[in-house]
Scaffold this active site. Structure first.
Site, PDB file in Angstrom:
ATOM      1  N   GLU A  34       0.815  -1.305  -0.413  1.00  0.00           N
ATOM      2  CA  GLU A  34       0.178   0.128  -0.090  1.00  0.00           C
ATOM      3  C   GLU A  34       0.796   1.048   0.214  1.00  0.00           C
ATOM      4  O   GLU A  34       1.569   1.482   1.293  1.00  0.00           O
ATOM      5  CB  GLU A  34      -0.842  -0.134   1.223  1.00  0.00           C
ATOM      6  CG  GLU A  34      -1.616   1.047   1.371  1.00  0.00           C
ATOM      7  CD  GLU A  34      -2.652   2.040  -0.050  1.00  0.00           C
ATOM      8  OE1 GLU A  34      -1.931   2.917  -0.366  1.00  0.00           O
ATOM      9  OE2 GLU A  34      -3.759   0.425  -0.110  1.00  0.00           O
ATOM     10  N   THR A  41      -9.728   3.350   0.492  1.00  0.00           N
ATOM     11  CA  THR A  41     -11.087   4.971   0.018  1.00  0.00           C
ATOM     12  C   THR A  41     -11.940   4.752   1.472  1.00  0.00           C
ATOM     13  O   THR A  41     -12.077   5.535   2.186  1.00  0.00           O
ATOM     14  CB  THR A  41     -11.908   4.645  -0.883  1.00  0.00           C
ATOM     15  OG1 THR A  41     -11.269   5.002  -2.735  1.00  0.00           O
ATOM     16  CG2 THR A  41     -12.834   5.782  -0.911  1.00  0.00           C
ATOM     17  N   CYS A  42     -12.915   3.608   1.647  1.00  0.00           N
ATOM     18  CA  CYS A  42     -13.823   3.426   2.587  1.00  0.00           C
ATOM     19  C   CYS A  42     -13.661   3.995   4.378  1.00  0.00           C
ATOM     20  O   CYS A  42     -13.982   4.827   4.400  1.00  0.00           O
ATOM     21  CB  CYS A  42     -14.273   1.922   2.750  1.00  0.00           C
ATOM     22  SG  CYS A  42     -15.744   1.797   3.664  1.00  0.00           S
ATOM     23  N   CYS A  47     -16.660   6.232   3.385  1.00  0.00           N
ATOM     24  CA  CYS A  47     -17.712   5.604   4.012  1.00  0.00           C
ATOM     25  C   CYS A  47     -17.719   6.341   5.429  1.00  0.00           C
ATOM     26  O   CYS A  47     -18.341   6.539   5.430  1.00  0.00           O
ATOM     27  CB  CYS A  47     -17.777   4.235   3.565  1.00  0.00           C
ATOM     28  SG  CYS A  47     -17.172   3.430   2.620  1.00  0.00           S
ATOM     29  N   LYS A  50     -17.374  10.005   5.894  1.00  0.00           N
ATOM     30  CA  LYS A  50     -18.708  10.708   5.306  1.00  0.00           C
ATOM     31  C   LYS A  50     -19.879  10.702   6.214  1.00  0.00           C
ATOM     32  O   LYS A  50     -20.865  11.605   6.566  1.00  0.00           O
ATOM     33  CB  LYS A  50     -18.877  10.591   4.198  1.00  0.00           C
ATOM     34  CG  LYS A  50     -20.320  10.018   3.701  1.00  0.00           C
ATOM     35  CD  LYS A  50     -20.732   9.297   2.249  1.00  0.00           C
ATOM     36  CE  LYS A  50     -20.744   8.018   3.228  1.00  0.00           C
ATOM     37  NZ  LYS A  50     -21.329   7.009   2.399  1.00  0.00           N
ATOM     38  N   ALA A 114       3.361  -0.785  -5.764  1.00  0.00           N
ATOM     39  CA  ALA A 114       4.344  -1.686  -6.109  1.00  0.00           C
ATOM     40  C   ALA A 114       2.966  -1.586  -7.353  1.00  0.00           C
ATOM     41  O   ALA A 114       1.807  -0.775  -7.743  1.00  0.00           O
ATOM     42  CB  ALA A 114       3.209  -3.026  -5.535  1.00  0.00           C
ATOM     43  N   GLY A 174     -24.188  13.285  -9.493  1.00  0.00           N
ATOM     44  CA  GLY A 174     -25.601  12.900  -9.464  1.00  0.00           C
ATOM     45  C   GLY A 174     -25.859  11.417  -8.757  1.00  0.00           C
ATOM     46  O   GLY A 174     -26.408  10.793  -8.737  1.00  0.00           O
ATOM     47  N   TYR A 176     -23.982   9.073  -5.537  1.00  0.00           N
ATOM     48  CA  TYR A 176     -23.841   8.809  -3.620  1.00  0.00           C
ATOM     49  C   TYR A 176     -23.056   9.792  -3.450  1.00  0.00           C
ATOM     50  O   TYR A 176     -24.285  10.951  -2.510  1.00  0.00           O
ATOM     51  CB  TYR A 176     -23.169   7.611  -3.511  1.00  0.00           C
ATOM     52  CG  TYR A 176     -23.874   6.320  -3.163  1.00  0.00           C
ATOM     53  CD1 TYR A 176     -24.580   5.699  -2.643  1.00  0.00           C
ATOM     54  CD2 TYR A 176     -24.080   5.652  -4.594  1.00  0.00           C
ATOM     55  CE1 TYR A 176     -24.937   4.204  -2.060  1.00  0.00           C
ATOM     56  CE2 TYR A 176     -24.674   4.299  -5.013  1.00  0.00           C
ATOM     57  CZ  TYR A 176     -25.380   3.961  -3.960  1.00  0.00           C
ATOM     58  OH  TYR A 176     -25.193   2.992  -4.006  1.00  0.00           O
ATOM     59  N   ILE A 177     -21.632  10.359  -3.730  1.00  0.00           N
ATOM     60  CA  ILE A 177     -21.058  11.015  -2.891  1.00  0.00           C
ATOM     61  C   ILE A 177     -22.073  12.589  -3.537  1.00  0.00           C
ATOM     62  O   ILE A 177     -21.424  13.090  -2.600  1.00  0.00           O
ATOM     63  CB  ILE A 177     -19.892  10.934  -3.512  1.00  0.00           C
ATOM     64  CG1 ILE A 177     -19.121   9.736  -3.372  1.00  0.00           C
ATOM     65  CG2 ILE A 177     -19.114  12.418  -2.981  1.00  0.00           C
ATOM     66  CD1 ILE A 177     -17.990   9.958  -4.561  1.00  0.00           C
ATOM     67  N   GLU A 180     -24.459  13.296  -1.522  1.00  0.00           N
ATOM     68  CA  GLU A 180     -24.002  12.608   0.001  1.00  0.00           C
ATOM     69  C   GLU A 180     -24.082  14.374   0.565  1.00  0.00           C
ATOM     70  O   GLU A 180     -24.121  14.717   1.579  1.00  0.00           O
ATOM     71  CB  GLU A 180     -23.202  11.638   0.623  1.00  0.00           C
ATOM     72  CG  GLU A 180     -24.477  10.531   0.446  1.00  0.00           C
ATOM     73  CD  GLU A 180     -23.508   9.699   0.748  1.00  0.00           C
ATOM     74  OE1 GLU A 180     -23.976   8.333   0.702  1.00  0.00           O
ATOM     75  OE2 GLU A 180     -22.358   8.761   0.458  1.00  0.00           O
ATOM     76  N   ARG A 197     -26.339  16.555 -14.853  1.00  0.00           N
ATOM     77  CA  ARG A 197     -26.294  17.331 -16.322  1.00  0.00           C
ATOM     78  C   ARG A 197     -27.586  16.610 -16.435  1.00  0.00           C
ATOM     79  O   ARG A 197     -28.053  16.662 -18.078  1.00  0.00           O
ATOM     80  CB  ARG A 197     -24.797  16.820 -16.563  1.00  0.00           C
ATOM     81  CG  ARG A 197     -25.146  15.401 -17.215  1.00  0.00           C
ATOM     82  CD  ARG A 197     -23.367  15.611 -17.395  1.00  0.00           C
ATOM     83  NE  ARG A 197     -23.118  13.957 -17.149  1.00  0.00           N
ATOM     84  CZ  ARG A 197     -23.116  13.119 -18.360  1.00  0.00           C
ATOM     85  NH1 ARG A 197     -24.002  13.421 -19.382  1.00  0.00           N
ATOM     86  NH2 ARG A 197     -22.566  12.029 -17.645  1.00  0.00           N
ATOM     87  N   GLY A 260     -18.213  10.678 -10.094  1.00  0.00           N
ATOM     88  CA  GLY A 260     -17.653   9.324 -10.677  1.00  0.00           C
ATOM     89  C   GLY A 260     -16.016   9.239 -10.391  1.00  0.00           C
ATOM     90  O   GLY A 260     -14.955   9.950  -9.883  1.00  0.00           O
ATOM     91  N   ASP A 301     -13.543  -2.530  -6.625  1.00  0.00           N
ATOM     92  CA  ASP A 301     -13.907  -1.510  -7.540  1.00  0.00           C
ATOM     93  C   ASP A 301     -13.403  -1.107  -9.223  1.00  0.00           C
ATOM     94  O   ASP A 301     -13.653  -0.660  -9.769  1.00  0.00           O
ATOM     95  CB  ASP A 301     -13.526   0.387  -7.569  1.00  0.00           C
ATOM     96  CG  ASP A 301     -14.276   0.217  -5.590  1.00  0.00           C
ATOM     97  OD1 ASP A 301     -15.827  -0.286  -5.355  1.00  0.00           O
ATOM     98  OD2 ASP A 301     -14.767   1.169  -4.918  1.00  0.00           O
ATOM     99  N   HIS A 434     -44.571  -0.525  17.890  1.00  0.00           N
ATOM    100  CA  HIS A 434     -45.031   1.032  17.921  1.00  0.00           C
ATOM    101  C   HIS A 434     -44.576   1.604  18.079  1.00  0.00           C
ATOM    102  O   HIS A 434     -44.243   1.096  20.417  1.00  0.00           O
ATOM    103  CB  HIS A 434     -47.104  -0.065  17.740  1.00  0.00           C
ATOM    104  CG  HIS A 434     -47.370   1.983  17.896  1.00  0.00           C
ATOM    105  ND1 HIS A 434     -47.541   2.867  16.565  1.00  0.00           N
ATOM    106  CD2 HIS A 434     -47.697   2.322  19.090  1.00  0.00           C
ATOM    107  CE1 HIS A 434     -48.188   3.420  16.502  1.00  0.00           C
ATOM    108  NE2 HIS A 434     -48.822   3.578  18.352  1.00  0.00           N
ATOM    109  N   GLU A 439     -42.090   0.148  11.747  1.00  0.00           N
ATOM    110  CA  GLU A 439     -43.581  -0.793  11.632  1.00  0.00           C
ATOM    111  C   GLU A 439     -44.483  -0.811  10.396  1.00  0.00           C
ATOM    112  O   GLU A 439     -45.448  -1.284   9.584  1.00  0.00           O
ATOM    113  CB  GLU A 439     -44.603  -0.685  13.429  1.00  0.00           C
ATOM    114  CG  GLU A 439     -44.742   0.734  12.646  1.00  0.00           C
ATOM    115  CD  GLU A 439     -46.174   1.051  14.017  1.00  0.00           C
ATOM    116  OE1 GLU A 439     -47.317   0.289  14.268  1.00  0.00           O
ATOM    117  OE2 GLU A 439     -45.928   2.157  14.412  1.00  0.00           O
TER     118      GLU A 439
END
Length: 454
Positions: A34, A41-42, A47, A50, A114, A174, A176-177, A180, A197, A260, A301, A434, A439
């Site tokens: 790494e 990313t998560c 995730c 965020k 790597a 437009g 998820y990101i 959010e 767009r 994206g 991904d 309830h 419910e």
């Protein structure tokens, strides 16, 4: 050939870490490389931070609602550096947790960039390792289109580390990101505009849910402009001027592009092996995660599948079990639940209404939309929305959707029932809790509409 490792994983994100840890647990000699941060990313710029920011943005709404319960909140102030730095400390703690998990599993962690050096070869820090199997789990990277002034825009990588929070912001995108962060920035007090767009955001989700989310986000204060596209960005004073395709302009203090992500393939050494890409530039794999080069695998991904952390985790576990534990697992990609932590939250599992209608000859649609109980004492007019889709012939529930507070927590439980093939009669026979929003999923009796395949 003698190998230095049974498995060499390039990329210590969710999928790579899970595959490495599981493989080592099955007795394989494993190394993982790494060049940035453990957890991918998560954990670092996705995730987890965020969701922490989303919690913070929700606090503002709770404070506004506090008066209806008799609380007085005077002299309140939001301090961005406190949120930012507390978040960073938590992410650094998680980095350490990931390192301990890998070390505890006897996975060798190698820091650096790597790259493939040929079949069964990985080159890192000017050293070449011979590896029986190589896993490419490098994930993706935010994409900003080539427009004049793109250097003035930031991506989701940078939004977590801003020196200061601007008074105004434009979020372009437009998915998820975009949804959010438009909600997060708006919730933290930033005057926020979201540009997309196309005619409606969250392409691929249930259209009714998309429309209602747009209404609710606008009710919360986000200025959403559909069919709007940026042609250039210019620096102007302490901020920026965006020129749109129609010639109109927007002045703003921040430009966030969430348009994206692309697979992170640069410098990976793909030219040294026979790893084929698909038409969209992702690494092509079969259902065993094999690339076209024997001994090289890819998941997560970078393969362009369902880009969700739990999916990458499942893929990593499956690959390790099949390679090193003699199993013949496969990943079932049907009925995968997902959530968008916009304000309000959206969560979904199974088919959209459009998908259900294309798959079944007749479907029944059940919906419910109402004010959340906690808002009934105040003037907040936002509403929750729940939806069930039922195959009329089998009575099986084939889709569930929710828009509202803690939608992900509710839909996670519903997902189990749908995965098991529950029918609408099973839902109806379940006694609800309830009072709760959840419910409503077991008390919807009246059909909103029936639709027949055209």
């Amino acid at each position: 050939m003698d190998f230095d490792y049974d498995l060499f994983v390039i990329g210590a994100g969710s999928g790579g870490v899970r595959a490495a840890r599981m493989a080592a647990g099955f007795g394989a000699r494993v190394a993982i490389a790494e060049e940035r941060y453990l957890g991918g990313t998560c954990v670092n710029v996705g995730c987890v931070p965020k969701k922490l920011f989303s919690y913070a943005a929700n606090v503002a709404g709770d404070i506004r609602n506090a008066g209806s319960f008799g609380f007085t909140a005077d002299n309140l102030r939001f301090d961005w550096p406190t949120l930012r730095d507390n978040k960073t400390r938590e992410i650094e703690r998680l980095n350490g947790v990931y390192g301990n998990i890998l070390s505890g599993a006897n996975v060798e962690i190698i820091r650096g960039h790597a790259a493939l050096g040929g079949p069964h070869q990985v080159v890192i820090n000017q050293q070449t390792f011979r590896c029986k199997h190589i896993l490419l789990a490098v994930g993706g990277w935010p994409f900003i289109p080539e427009i004049p002034g793109r250097e003035h825009a930031i991506s989701s990588n940078e939004i977590f580390y801003l020196d200061k929070l601007p008074e105004t912001a434009v979020v372009v995108g437009g998915g998820y990101i975009a949804c959010e962060f438009a909600s997060i920035l708006n919730g933290l007090g930033v005057k926020t505009t979201q540009l997309y767009r196309r005619q409606l955001f969250l392409r691929g989700f249930d259209e009714e849910v998309r429309q209602i989310l747009a209404e609710e986000m606008q009710r919360e204060g986000v200025d959403i402009r559909f069919e709007a596209n940026v042609s250039r960005i210019d620096s102007e004073g302490d901020g920026y001027r965006l020129t749109l395709d129609d010639g109109s302009t927007i002045e703003t203090g921040l430009v966030l592009y969430a348009t994206g992500r692309k697979p992170l393939l640069e410098g990976l050494g793909l030219d040294t092996v026979n790893v084929a890409l698909d038409d969209e530039g992702f690494i092509a794999v079969n259902d065993k995660f094999e690339t076209s080069e024997p001994g090289i695998y890819a998941l997560g991904d970078v393969t362009g599948g369902i880009e969700l952390t739990p999916v990458a985790l499942a893929e990593g576990m499956t690959l390790a079990a099949n390679l090193y534990n003699g199993e013949q697992r496969s990943v079932d990609y049907s009925n995968i639940a997902t959530a968008i932590f916009s304000h309000p939250n959206v969560a979904t599992v199974g088919l959209s209404e459009e998908e259900a209608l294309s798959r079944y000859s007749k479907i029944k649609v059940f919906t419910s939309r109402f004010r959340h109980l906690k808002h009934t004492l105040g003037d907040h007019q936002g509403k929750v929305f729940l939806k069930l889709l039922v195959d009329a012939q089998s009575d099986r529930v084939v889709g569930a959707h929710m828009l509202g507070d803690e939608a992900a927590e509710v839909i996670q439980g519903i997902a189990i029932a749908i995965k098991m093939g529950a029918t609408k009669a099973d839902f109806d026979a379940t006694i609800g809790i309830h009072p709760s929003v959840a419910e409503e999923f077991v008390t919807m009796r009246s059909v909103t509409r029936e639709r027949v395949e055209a």
